[in-house]
Design a protein around this motif. Structure first.
Motif, mmCIF file in Angstrom:
data_model
loop_
_atom_site.group_PDB
_atom_site.id
_atom_site.type_symbol
_atom_site.label_atom_id
_atom_site.label_comp_id
_atom_site.label_asym_id
_atom_site.label_seq_id
_atom_site.Cartn_x
_atom_site.Cartn_y
_atom_site.Cartn_z
ATOM 1 N N TYR A 14 16.719 59.188 -2.046
ATOM 2 C CA TYR A 14 17.239 58.129 -2.908
ATOM 3 C C TYR A 14 16.894 56.757 -2.348
ATOM 4 O O TYR A 14 16.829 56.570 -1.139
ATOM 5 N N LEU A 15 16.734 55.806 -3.258
ATOM 6 C CA LEU A 15 16.591 54.403 -2.877
ATOM 7 C C LEU A 15 17.433 53.582 -3.849
ATOM 8 O O LEU A 15 17.098 53.461 -5.026
ATOM 9 N N PRO A 16 18.582 53.073 -3.383
ATOM 10 C CA PRO A 16 19.455 52.288 -4.262
ATOM 11 C C PRO A 16 18.939 50.862 -4.437
ATOM 12 O O PRO A 16 18.472 50.240 -3.477
ATOM 13 N N LEU A 17 19.037 50.374 -5.657
ATOM 14 C CA LEU A 17 18.584 49.022 -5.998
ATOM 15 C C LEU A 17 19.641 48.339 -6.857
ATOM 16 O O LEU A 17 20.366 49.016 -7.597
ATOM 17 N N PRO A 18 19.692 47.012 -6.815
ATOM 18 C CA PRO A 18 20.551 46.304 -7.772
ATOM 19 C C PRO A 18 19.880 46.355 -9.141
ATOM 20 O O PRO A 18 18.693 46.695 -9.255
ATOM 21 N N HIS A 19 20.616 46.020 -10.160
ATOM 22 C CA HIS A 19 19.993 45.957 -11.484
ATOM 23 C C HIS A 19 19.104 44.721 -11.540
ATOM 24 O O HIS A 19 19.496 43.652 -11.088
ATOM 25 N N PRO A 20 17.892 44.843 -12.074
ATOM 26 C CA PRO A 20 16.965 43.699 -12.111
ATOM 27 C C PRO A 20 17.243 42.687 -13.219
ATOM 28 O O PRO A 20 16.440 41.789 -13.451
ATOM 29 N N SER A 21 18.375 42.774 -13.858
ATOM 30 C CA SER A 21 18.709 41.869 -14.956
ATOM 31 C C SER A 21 18.703 40.405 -14.507
ATOM 32 O O SER A 21 19.160 40.082 -13.407
ATOM 33 N N PRO A 22 18.234 39.503 -15.371
ATOM 34 C CA PRO A 22 18.352 38.075 -15.074
ATOM 35 C C PRO A 22 19.800 37.645 -14.864
ATOM 36 O O PRO A 22 20.053 36.643 -14.198
ATOM 37 N N ARG A 23 20.752 38.413 -15.366
ATOM 38 C CA ARG A 23 22.172 38.102 -15.156
ATOM 39 C C ARG A 23 22.545 38.187 -13.675
ATOM 40 O O ARG A 23 23.582 37.686 -13.265
ATOM 41 N N ASN A 24 21.700 38.842 -12.877
ATOM 42 C CA ASN A 24 21.969 39.007 -11.447
ATOM 43 C C ASN A 24 21.238 37.987 -10.576
ATOM 44 O O ASN A 24 21.182 38.155 -9.352
ATOM 45 N N ASN A 25 20.701 36.925 -11.169
ATOM 46 C CA ASN A 25 19.953 35.932 -10.386
ATOM 47 C C ASN A 25 20.781 35.340 -9.244
ATOM 48 O O ASN A 25 20.240 35.067 -8.171
ATOM 49 N N ILE A 26 22.058 35.147 -9.447
ATOM 50 C CA ILE A 26 22.907 34.600 -8.380
ATOM 51 C C ILE A 26 22.960 35.584 -7.210
ATOM 52 O O ILE A 26 22.873 35.184 -6.051
ATOM 53 N N TRP A 27 23.072 36.881 -7.516
ATOM 54 C CA TRP A 27 23.088 37.901 -6.462
ATOM 55 C C TRP A 27 21.796 37.824 -5.649
ATOM 56 O O TRP A 27 21.832 37.871 -4.419
ATOM 57 N N PHE A 28 20.657 37.691 -6.326
ATOM 58 C CA PHE A 28 19.373 37.648 -5.617
ATOM 59 C C PHE A 28 19.284 36.408 -4.719
ATOM 60 O O PHE A 28 18.758 36.479 -3.608
ATOM 61 N N LYS A 29 19.818 35.276 -5.179
ATOM 62 C CA LYS A 29 19.823 34.061 -4.356
ATOM 63 C C LYS A 29 20.724 34.215 -3.133
ATOM 64 O O LYS A 29 20.411 33.709 -2.061
ATOM 65 N N LYS A 30 21.840 34.915 -3.288
ATOM 66 C CA LYS A 30 22.764 35.118 -2.176
ATOM 67 C C LYS A 30 22.283 36.180 -1.179
ATOM 68 O O LYS A 30 22.802 36.264 -0.069
ATOM 69 N N ASN A 31 21.335 36.991 -1.587
ATOM 70 C CA ASN A 31 20.876 38.125 -0.774
ATOM 71 C C ASN A 31 19.358 38.110 -0.597
ATOM 72 O O ASN A 31 18.660 39.014 -1.065
ATOM 73 N N PRO A 32 18.824 37.091 0.109
ATOM 74 C CA PRO A 32 17.367 36.999 0.277
ATOM 75 C C PRO A 32 16.775 38.177 1.052
ATOM 76 O O PRO A 32 15.580 38.464 0.930
ATOM 77 N N TRP A 33 17.593 38.875 1.825
ATOM 78 C CA TRP A 33 17.123 40.056 2.549
ATOM 79 C C TRP A 33 16.555 41.112 1.600
ATOM 80 O O TRP A 33 15.710 41.911 2.001
ATOM 81 N N THR A 73 13.400 48.752 -29.808
ATOM 82 C CA THR A 73 12.005 49.181 -29.640
ATOM 83 C C THR A 73 11.878 50.669 -29.322
ATOM 84 O O THR A 73 10.846 51.270 -29.607
ATOM 85 N N GLY A 74 12.909 51.236 -28.674
ATOM 86 C CA GLY A 74 12.829 52.632 -28.260
ATOM 87 C C GLY A 74 11.960 52.838 -27.024
ATOM 88 O O GLY A 74 11.650 53.973 -26.660
ATOM 89 N N ILE A 75 11.602 51.747 -26.344
ATOM 90 C CA ILE A 75 10.757 51.814 -25.155
ATOM 91 C C ILE A 75 11.618 51.472 -23.942
ATOM 92 O O ILE A 75 12.157 50.364 -23.866
ATOM 93 N N PRO A 76 11.757 52.407 -22.983
ATOM 94 C CA PRO A 76 12.594 52.131 -21.816
ATOM 95 C C PRO A 76 12.118 50.896 -21.042
ATOM 96 O O PRO A 76 10.920 50.678 -20.880
ATOM 97 N N TRP A 77 13.066 50.103 -20.596
ATOM 98 C CA TRP A 77 12.781 48.932 -19.748
ATOM 99 C C TRP A 77 11.832 47.939 -20.417
ATOM 100 O O TRP A 77 11.058 47.264 -19.746
ATOM 101 N N ASP A 78 11.895 47.834 -21.737
ATOM 102 C CA ASP A 78 11.033 46.936 -22.510
ATOM 103 C C ASP A 78 11.723 45.583 -22.699
ATOM 104 O O ASP A 78 11.993 45.150 -23.810
ATOM 105 N N ASP A 79 12.043 44.938 -21.552
ATOM 106 C CA ASP A 79 12.768 43.674 -21.604
ATOM 107 C C ASP A 79 12.548 42.933 -20.286
ATOM 108 O O ASP A 79 11.746 43.353 -19.456
ATOM 109 N N LYS A 80 13.263 41.842 -20.078
ATOM 110 C CA LYS A 80 13.117 41.041 -18.854
ATOM 111 C C LYS A 80 13.473 41.857 -17.605
ATOM 112 O O LYS A 80 12.847 41.698 -16.560
#
Length: 190
Positions: free
Chosen positions: A153-172, A48-55
């Motif tokens: 700076y503000l560090p964040l994990p990648h918002p990819s759905p591939r990281n759903n397990i990380w989000f479940k393990k880190n509710p904080w 698409t050529g559009i940044p962040w144009d996905d899940k």
């Protein structure tokens, strides 16, 4: 800035290494206030050529508390990946961003982005590059210690759905960091 963006979009440095060809994807404006430093475009963004144009982009916009029009307002957000082109697929997902882009283009971009107040570092590649020895041993530790890197700076994990397990393990992350992130973004009257 227009000349620099045109040079980046016409860059062919990595052409011999990219099976899907070059298609640098980014967005920036001299008045951008917040830089979002991501990893590299995925296959959808490559098309698409559009940044962040996905899940991943949908989840990121949710974290920020902004709609699509606010997110793609280049006077507010500069969308700059570590690697500007889709690196292709590896055994466990997309390959890492090519290492040539950030050293070749990021300093030049930031010389033209004089109004950046906040840089969101998404994923370990951006965090290691920008935080250097200030980054912790793991992405989780770096993100948990987010307050140590503010206000720049503000560090964040990648918002990819591939990281759903990380989000479940880190509710904080949702409980502690997302409210701070949204408060930071709201300072810009989005």
């Amino acid at each position: 800035m227009e000349k620099l963006l045109a040079e980046i979009r016409n860059c062919k440095t990595c052409l011999p290494f990219l099976e899907h060809g070059v298609h640098p994807v980014l967005s920036a404006h001299p008045k951008s206030k917040i830089a979002i430093i991501g990893q590299a475009p995925g296959s959808i963004v490559h098309k698409t050529g559009i940044p962040w144009d996905d899940k991943s982009g949908e989840r990121l916009r949710d974290w920020l508390g902004v709609d699509t029009s606010g997110f793609y307002n280049a006077e507010l957000f500069a969308l700059i990946p570590m690697g500007f082109c889709y690196p292709g697929k590896g055994k466990s997902g997309d390959l890492p961003p090519r290492g040539e882009c950030a050293p070749q283009w990021h300093k030049l971009l930031f010389r033209s982005l004089n109004e950046i107040d906040l840089i969101l570092l998404i994923g370990s590649y951006a965090q290691k590059y920008y935080l250097n020895d200030r980054a912790k041993n793991t992405l989780t530790e770096t993100v948990q210690n987010f307050e140590a890197y503010l206000p720049k700076y503000l560090p964040l994990p990648h918002p990819s759905p591939r990281n759903n397990i990380w989000f479940k393990k880190n509710p904080w992350f949702n409980d502690d960091l997302i409210p701070v992130l949204r408060e930071e973004i709201m300072r810009y009257q989005i």
